[in-house]
Every structure is written in C-alpha cells, then in structure tokens.
Write an enzyme that holds these catalytic residues in place. Structure first.
Site, PDB file in Angstrom:
ATOM      1  N   ALA A  70      -2.889   0.401   3.156  1.00 57.80           N
ATOM      2  CA  ALA A  70      -3.569  -0.873   2.965  1.00 57.80           C
ATOM      3  C   ALA A  70      -3.172  -1.507   1.640  1.00 57.80           C
ATOM      4  CB  ALA A  70      -5.079  -0.678   3.014  1.00 57.80           C
ATOM      5  N   GLY A 115      -3.062   3.763   5.859  1.00 55.68           N
ATOM      6  CA  GLY A 115      -3.021   2.943   7.058  1.00 55.68           C
ATOM      7  C   GLY A 115      -1.705   3.031   7.789  1.00 55.68           C
ATOM      8  N   GLU A 118      -1.983   6.032   9.879  1.00 55.23           N
ATOM      9  CA  GLU A 118      -2.915   5.743  10.969  1.00 55.23           C
ATOM     10  C   GLU A 118      -2.279   4.866  12.038  1.00 55.23           C
ATOM     11  OE1 GLU A 118      -7.281   5.732   8.973  1.00 55.23           O
ATOM     12  OE2 GLU A 118      -5.784   4.452   7.995  1.00 55.23           O
ATOM     13  N   GLU A 138      -6.427   8.512   0.982  1.00 52.80           N
ATOM     14  CA  GLU A 138      -7.569   7.659   0.641  1.00 52.80           C
ATOM     15  C   GLU A 138      -8.575   8.350  -0.268  1.00 52.80           C
ATOM     16  OE1 GLU A 138      -6.034   6.096   4.607  1.00 52.80           O
ATOM     17  OE2 GLU A 138      -6.315   8.056   3.654  1.00 52.80           O
TER      18      GLU A 138
END
Length: 266
Positions: A70, A115, A118, A138
């Site tokens: 992100a 991300g 993911e 994270e």
C-alpha cells in the site's frame, strides 16, 4: 519510460491477445497500491469477468517489482473512520480479482510485499522469478494485513506458517515460498511471463462453464463444511449436464479419445 510516472489511466492496463488477458500494474517505481490503483484493479478484474473473449488472466507488475504494498504516504494521517471505508474498498478490489470466474495466474518478479503479496494471493496460481521476494510486513508498521492476507495466506500455507510470516513481518525468498506453498512454480526471471502465458493459454477454447464451476467449488471448499461442499459439487456437477460443452466433450471422448473436444463455452 524512465522515472516518469505514467498517466493514471495507464497504471493498470488490460491487454487481451487470443483469449488471454494480461492485467499489468505500472506505477513507478514500486507499484505502490494507492486508492486509485486499487480501484482500477477492481474495474479491470470486473472487465475480465464480463468479457466473453477472455478465457484466462495473467496478473503481473514490472520486471523489478510486482507490487510493494500500500501507499503508506496516503494512509499515514488517516484514522479509524476513514480506514473503515478505505479497507472495504481495498478488499473489494482484490476480491474482484479472486472472483474472476476464469483461471488467473500471477507472474511475480521482484518484490510482492504487503498488499502486493495479498494481490498475488488472490490469483489461482503463482509463478515467481528465482529472485522474487514475498512478505506481509504490516506488523512492522503497527498494523496487520488488511486485503486478505490473514485469510488467503492462512488457507494457502496453514495457520502456523501464516502466523510466522504475519507476526514477524519477515521476507520470504522464492525458494522458501515454493517450499511452504506460497508459490507454485519458480523459474528464471526471463521465463516468468512466458510460463504464465503458457499456463493461461491452455484454457483458451476450453469448457468455460465447467472451469467456472470447478473454480467456485474449490474456492468454497475452505469456507464450508465437507457436507455442504459436497452438496455444492453435486449441484454444479449435475448442472453441467445441461451444457452443450458436456455433450460435446463426452461424445468426443467416445469417438476420438481424451483431449480432442472442441468446446464453445455454452
């Protein structure tokens, strides 16, 4: 292109050739997944779902990075109320990739972190370059994965391995990722995209409705108890006997042997 950032519209590109779509991320330098990029990924995934000329999808980033997570600059000043909406939009975008009712393969070069990892997890298969690096870091920011990492990673590698990666935030090289089941194939960097394209091309001209049913059954297997899963499988199995492809496939098998049927996707 150098360091010049492409226009927003060019940062997620969908290129379709002979039935295979390549969904490519291109936001230099690290494909940071800001809100607009997430939204465009979701829109591209929806297009892949709706277009009949797409049989399979290859999801990829750049030659040096798949996606490095992100955009932290965009999130650092946000509070709980803002992130309630933002996290829902993020999960919806990646969920749209996971829900593409066609085979999807991630072709991963370089870093797939946070991300980015993911997003790769939302594919059906992951082919990685030997130098690729994965991780869910994270926790090092005082947060947890929010785009499916705690759920899809756990289903893929098991609870203990998922907890190790998520608790520590450590990075995983391609060899370890292969060993724990995080990726399915490791190849030389120059072979990543060709290998992904070759995997995707085998579904062009395939029985689209049967592939769709198979994907739904397998994806639901981790969400329901065995009896419910078997019931879903039974219903999908029986429903496929109403398709033209099933008649074509079985008659072709009887007349010509396996693998000779010419399907029409109906």
């Amino acid at each position: 292109m150098g360091d010049q950032e492409p226009t927003t519209a060019d940062q997620v590109r969908l290129e379709v050739t002979d039935g295979v779509a390549v969904l490519r991320l291109d936001r230099p330098k690290m494909n940071a997944l800001n809100a607009d990029l997430q939204r465009r990924i979701g829109l591209a995934a929806q297009e892949c779902t709706e277009r009949d000329d797409i049989a399979a999808v290859v999801l990829t980033g750049g030659e040096r990075v798949f996606a490095a997570g992100a955009d932290i600059k965009e999130m650092v000043d946000l509070g709980y109320p803002e992130m309630v909406a933002r996290s829902a939009a993020l999960q919806d975008a990646f969920g749209a990739v996971a829900r593409i009712p066609k085979p999807v393969v991630a072709a991963v070069h370089g870093y797939a972190l946070g991300g980015g990892c993911e997003l790769a997890l939302a594919a059906d298969l992951r082919i990685a370059a030997a130098e690729a690096t994965f991780g869910q870091p994270e926790i090092l920011l005082g947060i947890i994965p929010g785009a499916g990492g705690t759920q899809r990673l756990t289903r893929l590698v098991g609870p203990s391995r998922a907890k190790d990666l998520i608790f520590t935030g450590r990075f995983v090289g391609a060899a370890e990722a292969l060993a724990i089941g995080l990726v399915d194939r490791v190849v030389a960097a120059e072979e990543v995209l060709p290998s992904a394209l070759a995997w995707a091309r085998q579904f062009v001209g395939g029985p689209a409705l049967a592939l769709r049913a198979a994907k739904e059954c397998v994806d639901r297997a981790g969400d329901v108890d065995l009896e419910t899963g078997l019931q879903l499988e039974r219903m999908q199995f029986a429903a496929l006997f109403a398709t033209e492809d099933s008649t074509t496939g079985m008659r072709s098998f009887l007349e010509h042997g396996p693998g000779q049927a010419r399907f029409v996707g109906r």
